[in-house]
Structures are given as C-alpha cells and as structure tokens.
Design a protein around this motif. Structure first.
Motif, PDB file in Angstrom:
ATOM      1  N   ARG A   2      31.855  27.955 -45.040  1.00  0.00           N
ATOM      2  CA  ARG A   2      32.040  28.584 -46.352  1.00  0.00           C
ATOM      3  C   ARG A   2      33.098  29.678 -46.212  1.00  0.00           C
ATOM      4  O   ARG A   2      33.040  30.503 -45.318  1.00  0.00           O
ATOM      5  N   ARG A  18      41.791  24.574 -53.859  1.00  0.00           N
ATOM      6  CA  ARG A  18      41.894  23.104 -53.882  1.00  0.00           C
ATOM      7  C   ARG A  18      42.049  22.531 -52.470  1.00  0.00           C
ATOM      8  O   ARG A  18      41.423  21.534 -52.121  1.00  0.00           O
ATOM      9  N   GLN A  19      42.924  23.144 -51.688  1.00  0.00           N
ATOM     10  CA  GLN A  19      43.165  22.625 -50.337  1.00  0.00           C
ATOM     11  C   GLN A  19      41.932  22.787 -49.450  1.00  0.00           C
ATOM     12  O   GLN A  19      41.616  21.889 -48.659  1.00  0.00           O
ATOM     13  N   LEU A  21      38.797  22.872 -50.481  1.00  0.00           N
ATOM     14  CA  LEU A  21      37.822  21.886 -50.952  1.00  0.00           C
ATOM     15  C   LEU A  21      38.157  20.487 -50.449  1.00  0.00           C
ATOM     16  O   LEU A  21      37.261  19.732 -50.057  1.00  0.00           O
ATOM     17  N   ALA A  22      39.444  20.151 -50.446  1.00  0.00           N
ATOM     18  CA  ALA A  22      39.873  18.835 -49.969  1.00  0.00           C
ATOM     19  C   ALA A  22      39.533  18.624 -48.493  1.00  0.00           C
ATOM     20  O   ALA A  22      39.355  17.486 -48.051  1.00  0.00           O
ATOM     21  N   ARG A  23      39.418  19.717 -47.755  1.00  0.00           N
ATOM     22  CA  ARG A  23      39.056  19.643 -46.327  1.00  0.00           C
ATOM     23  C   ARG A  23      37.551  19.662 -46.112  1.00  0.00           C
ATOM     24  O   ARG A  23      37.087  19.689 -44.978  1.00  0.00           O
ATOM     25  N   GLY A  24      36.808  19.732 -47.217  1.00  0.00           N
ATOM     26  CA  GLY A  24      35.356  19.745 -47.104  1.00  0.00           C
ATOM     27  C   GLY A  24      34.758  21.122 -46.931  1.00  0.00           C
ATOM     28  O   GLY A  24      33.578  21.245 -46.595  1.00  0.00           O
ATOM     29  N   THR A  25      35.541  22.137 -47.170  1.00  0.00           N
ATOM     30  CA  THR A  25      35.076  23.514 -47.034  1.00  0.00           C
ATOM     31  C   THR A  25      34.402  23.955 -48.324  1.00  0.00           C
ATOM     32  O   THR A  25      34.883  23.665 -49.413  1.00  0.00           O
ATOM     33  N   GLU A  26      33.297  24.648 -48.192  1.00  0.00           N
ATOM     34  CA  GLU A  26      32.642  25.246 -49.354  1.00  0.00           C
ATOM     35  C   GLU A  26      33.419  26.519 -49.698  1.00  0.00           C
ATOM     36  O   GLU A  26      33.719  27.324 -48.811  1.00  0.00           O
TER      37      GLU A  26
END
Length: 73
Positions: A2, A18-19, A21-26
């Motif tokens: 996170r 956005r970037q 989130l695209a990497r799977g980060t909260e």
C-alpha cells in the motif's frame, strides 16, 4: 503493498495513481477535497492537507511507501 500518494488528484498525481494500480499496488491518496475520479479508479481517499502532520499520519497508517508531490498553487 500500500502506497500513499499526496496530491493524487492533480495531473501528475493521478497518473502516478494509475501506474501504481496497474502494478497491483493498493493506493491511498491524500487530497484537500474529494476526488470522485480517483475513487472510481479504486484509490482509497483521505481528506487532509500535507501541511497538517496529523492528517498525514492518519493517511500513512498501514502504508509501506509514499509518493509525495508538492501541493498545487
């Protein structure tokens, strides 16, 4: 993982969100006013000002990283 993004509602901050989130980060964003566009992306939203240490501390709770952008105008 996170990450807190300060200023996530701005042009650069939104793209960083956005970037991440695209990497799977909260993502948690600290902004001075509500940002429905960020919430629509799935970003957790915290209201507050980076000049307020208590607001920053609350927003950082549970975060492992931070992307800090300078406040806009």
């Amino acid at each position: 993982m996170r990450v807190l993004v300060t200023g996530g509602g701005g042009f650069l901050g939104r793209e960083i969100c956005r970037q991440l989130l695209a990497r799977g980060t909260e993502v948690v964003s600290l902004c001075r006013r509500p940002r429905p566009a960020l919430e629509a992306l799935g970003v957790r939203h915290r209201l507050g000002d980076v000049a307020d240490p208590a607001a920053v501390s609350r927003a950082l709770a549970g975060c492992e990283g931070i992307a800090a952008l300078p406040p806009a105008g």
